[in-house]
Design an enzyme around this catalytic site. Structure first.
Site, PDB file in Angstrom:
ATOM      1  N   ILE A   1       0.921  -1.188   0.070  1.00 19.44           N
ATOM      2  CA  ILE A   1       0.008   0.053  -0.067  1.00 19.44           C
ATOM      3  C   ILE A   1       0.806   1.228  -0.390  1.00 19.44           C
ATOM      4  CG2 ILE A   1      -0.182   0.464   2.459  1.00 19.44           C
ATOM      5  CD1 ILE A   1      -3.485   0.791   1.816  1.00 19.44           C
TER       6      ILE A   1
ATOM      7  N   GLY B   1       3.302  -4.514  11.155  1.00 20.99           N
ATOM      8  CA  GLY B   1       2.454  -4.580   9.893  1.00 20.99           C
ATOM      9  C   GLY B   1       2.367  -3.522   9.089  1.00 20.99           C
ATOM     10  N   VAL B   2       1.010  -3.097   8.670  1.00 18.13           N
ATOM     11  CA  VAL B   2       0.988  -2.077   7.621  1.00 18.13           C
ATOM     12  C   VAL B   2       1.241  -0.784   8.217  1.00 18.13           C
ATOM     13  CG1 VAL B   2      -1.542  -1.484   7.937  1.00 18.13           C
ATOM     14  CG2 VAL B   2      -0.529  -1.328   5.645  1.00 18.13           C
ATOM     15  N   ASP B   3       1.041  -0.691   9.402  1.00 17.01           N
ATOM     16  CA  ASP B   3       1.392   0.606  10.077  1.00 17.01           C
ATOM     17  C   ASP B   3       2.726   0.896  10.236  1.00 17.01           C
ATOM     18  OD1 ASP B   3       0.916   2.920  11.968  1.00 17.01           O
ATOM     19  OD2 ASP B   3       0.731   1.416  13.794  1.00 17.01           O
TER      20      ASP B   3
ATOM     21  N   SER C   1      -7.475  -4.876  10.519  1.00 22.22           N
ATOM     22  CA  SER C   1      -8.086  -6.039  11.379  1.00 22.22           C
ATOM     23  C   SER C   1      -7.621  -7.086  11.094  1.00 22.22           C
ATOM     24  CB  SER C   1      -9.190  -5.873  11.866  1.00 22.22           C
ATOM     25  OG  SER C   1      -9.457  -4.798  12.723  1.00 22.22           O
TER      26      SER C   1
ATOM     27  N   GLY D   1      -4.680  -8.756  10.317  1.00 22.92           N
ATOM     28  CA  GLY D   1      -3.293  -9.254  10.611  1.00 22.92           C
ATOM     29  C   GLY D   1      -3.262  -9.267  12.117  1.00 22.92           C
ATOM     30  N   VAL D   2      -2.700  -8.478  12.842  1.00 26.42           N
ATOM     31  CA  VAL D   2      -2.268  -8.641  14.366  1.00 26.42           C
ATOM     32  C   VAL D   2      -3.625  -8.486  15.140  1.00 26.42           C
ATOM     33  CG1 VAL D   2      -1.333  -7.220  16.371  1.00 26.42           C
ATOM     34  CG2 VAL D   2      -0.134  -7.503  14.271  1.00 26.42           C
ATOM     35  N   TYR D   3      -4.528  -8.058  14.764  1.00 26.15           N
ATOM     36  CA  TYR D   3      -5.918  -7.911  15.318  1.00 26.15           C
ATOM     37  C   TYR D   3      -6.725  -9.211  15.168  1.00 26.15           C
ATOM     38  CZ  TYR D   3      -4.913  -3.310  17.284  1.00 26.15           C
ATOM     39  OH  TYR D   3      -4.546  -2.245  17.957  1.00 26.15           O
TER      40      TYR D   3
HETATM   41  N1  AR6 Z   1       0.700  -3.183   2.300  1.00 27.74           N
HETATM   42  C1  AR6 Z   1      -0.616  -3.525   2.372  1.00 27.74           C
HETATM   43  N2  AR6 Z   1      -0.939  -4.603   3.114  1.00 27.74           N
HETATM   44  C2  AR6 Z   1      -0.219  -4.841   4.436  1.00 27.74           C
HETATM   45  C3  AR6 Z   1       1.179  -4.270   4.433  1.00 27.74           C
HETATM   46  C4  AR6 Z   1       1.683  -3.308   3.318  1.00 27.74           C
HETATM   47  N3  AR6 Z   1       2.828  -2.852   3.457  1.00 27.74           N
HETATM   48  N4  AR6 Z   1       1.836  -4.689   5.265  1.00 27.74           N
HETATM   49  C5  AR6 Z   1       1.038  -5.376   6.141  1.00 27.74           C
HETATM   50  N5  AR6 Z   1      -0.285  -5.687   5.342  1.00 27.74           N
HETATM   51  P1  AR6 Z   1      -1.851  -5.670  10.351  1.00 27.74           P
HETATM   52  P2  AR6 Z   1      -4.114  -5.096  12.011  1.00 27.74           P
HETATM   53  C6  AR6 Z   1      -1.426  -6.238   5.658  1.00 27.74           C
HETATM   54  O1  AR6 Z   1      -1.470  -6.461  11.415  1.00 27.74           O
HETATM   55  O2  AR6 Z   1      -4.654  -6.282  12.203  1.00 27.74           O
HETATM   56  C7  AR6 Z   1      -0.126  -2.837  14.154  1.00 27.74           C
HETATM   57  O3  AR6 Z   1       1.113  -3.273  14.782  1.00 27.74           O
HETATM   58  C8  AR6 Z   1      -1.385  -7.686   6.424  1.00 27.74           C
HETATM   59  O4  AR6 Z   1      -0.999  -8.780   5.773  1.00 27.74           O
HETATM   60  O5  AR6 Z   1      -0.838  -4.541   9.890  1.00 27.74           O
HETATM   61  O6  AR6 Z   1      -5.171  -3.966  11.946  1.00 27.74           O
HETATM   62  C9  AR6 Z   1      -0.596  -1.749  14.594  1.00 27.74           C
HETATM   63  O7  AR6 Z   1       0.138  -0.576  15.041  1.00 27.74           O
HETATM   64  C10 AR6 Z   1      -2.810  -7.851   6.933  1.00 27.74           C
HETATM   65  O8  AR6 Z   1      -3.451  -8.407   5.854  1.00 27.74           O
HETATM   66  O9  AR6 Z   1      -3.067  -4.627  10.816  1.00 27.74           O
HETATM   67  C11 AR6 Z   1      -1.699  -2.087  15.400  1.00 27.74           C
HETATM   68  O10 AR6 Z   1      -1.074  -2.377  17.022  1.00 27.74           O
HETATM   69  C12 AR6 Z   1      -3.219  -6.472   6.872  1.00 27.74           C
HETATM   70  O11 AR6 Z   1      -2.544  -5.698   6.322  1.00 27.74           O
HETATM   71  C13 AR6 Z   1      -1.950  -3.411  14.696  1.00 27.74           C
HETATM   72  O12 AR6 Z   1      -0.906  -3.946  14.048  1.00 27.74           O
HETATM   73  C14 AR6 Z   1      -3.647  -5.706   8.250  1.00 27.74           C
HETATM   74  O13 AR6 Z   1      -2.564  -6.477   9.334  1.00 27.74           O
HETATM   75  C15 AR6 Z   1      -3.170  -3.602  13.926  1.00 27.74           C
HETATM   76  O14 AR6 Z   1      -3.567  -4.645  13.305  1.00 27.74           O
END
Ligand code: AR6
Length: 170
Positions: free
Chosen positions: A10, A31-33, A121, A123-125
């Site tokens: 993204i 993650g994405v953050d 949500s 991923g980690v969530y």
């Molecule tokens: N581009 C697109 N999607 C991505 C990328 C990227 N560069 N990187 C990861 N994803 P998550 P959550 C996907 O865990 O579940 C963080 O630590 C990933 O594969 O990023 O909402 C925050 O600070 C998954 O499918 O977000 C919060 O503490 C999706 O993005 C917590 O994680 C979401 O995964 C939020 O958890």
């Protein structure tokens, strides 16, 4: 409104706003953050810290959204939202739907026409990708405003497949 799903990172999207799956602290994470903060550069964290000092002393509530600049990203805006965390018992789909509609409301307010979303949500969530996809697609389809393009940008093939299936449903 056009709605599409693609596989990719993204942080490289040429859109007006990228939505971040943040946490309530807005101070970064994995993650994405983490990827968005790395690609946007340190000024993003500075703006988030300023938001915490001023408008959001208690953090951003689950299901709400707030804009910042995109700094070194191709996108001029980042819209931060906080998904429900299944590991904390946050299982209400309405909260997850609210992440998508609130982010679209913010996009509308700042004039962003092309918006990229991750699978908030999923991923980690701890939410199932298929459920996130259904909730996200329904929420976006039910929203109306000036956004012209919603692009779901999914890192994994399985998550892309879930969103593609949800989009194929009328
Ligand atoms: N581009 C697109 N999607 C991505 C990328 C990227 N560069 N990187 C990861 N994803 P998550 P959550 C996907 O865990 O579940 C963080 O630590 C990933 O594969 O990023 O909402 C925050 O600070 C998954 O499918 O977000 C919060 O503490 C999706 O993005 C917590 O994680 C979401 O995964 C939020 O958890």
């Amino acid at each position: 409104m056009r709605i599409e799903a693609v596989q990719g990172d993204i942080t490289t999207q040429d859109v007006d706003a990228v939505v971040n799956a943040a946490n309530s602290s807005l101070l970064g994470g994995g993650g994405v953050d983490g990827a968005i903060h790395r690609a946007a550069g340190p000024r993003l964290l500075e703006e988030c810290m300023e938001l915490r000092r001023t408008e959001l002393p208690d953090g951003l509530p689950v299901g709400q959204a707030v804009p910042t600049a995109g700094y070194d990203l191709p996108a001029p805006w980042v819209i931060h939202t906080v998904g429900p965390n299944r590991h904390r018992g946050e299982t209400d789909p309405a909260l997850l739907a609210s992440c998508f509609t609130s982010a679209l409301d913010v996009a509308d307010a700042v004039g962003a026409r092309r918006v990229a979303f991750p699978a908030v949500s999923a991923g980690v969530y701890g939410w199932e990708a298929a459920e996130v996809a259904r909730v996200a697609v329904d929420a976006v389809r039910g929203w109306s405003g000036s956004v012209e393009l919603v692009r779901f940008v999914l890192l994994g093939e399985d998550v892309l497949a879930a969103f593609t299936a949800a989009l194929e449903h009328p």
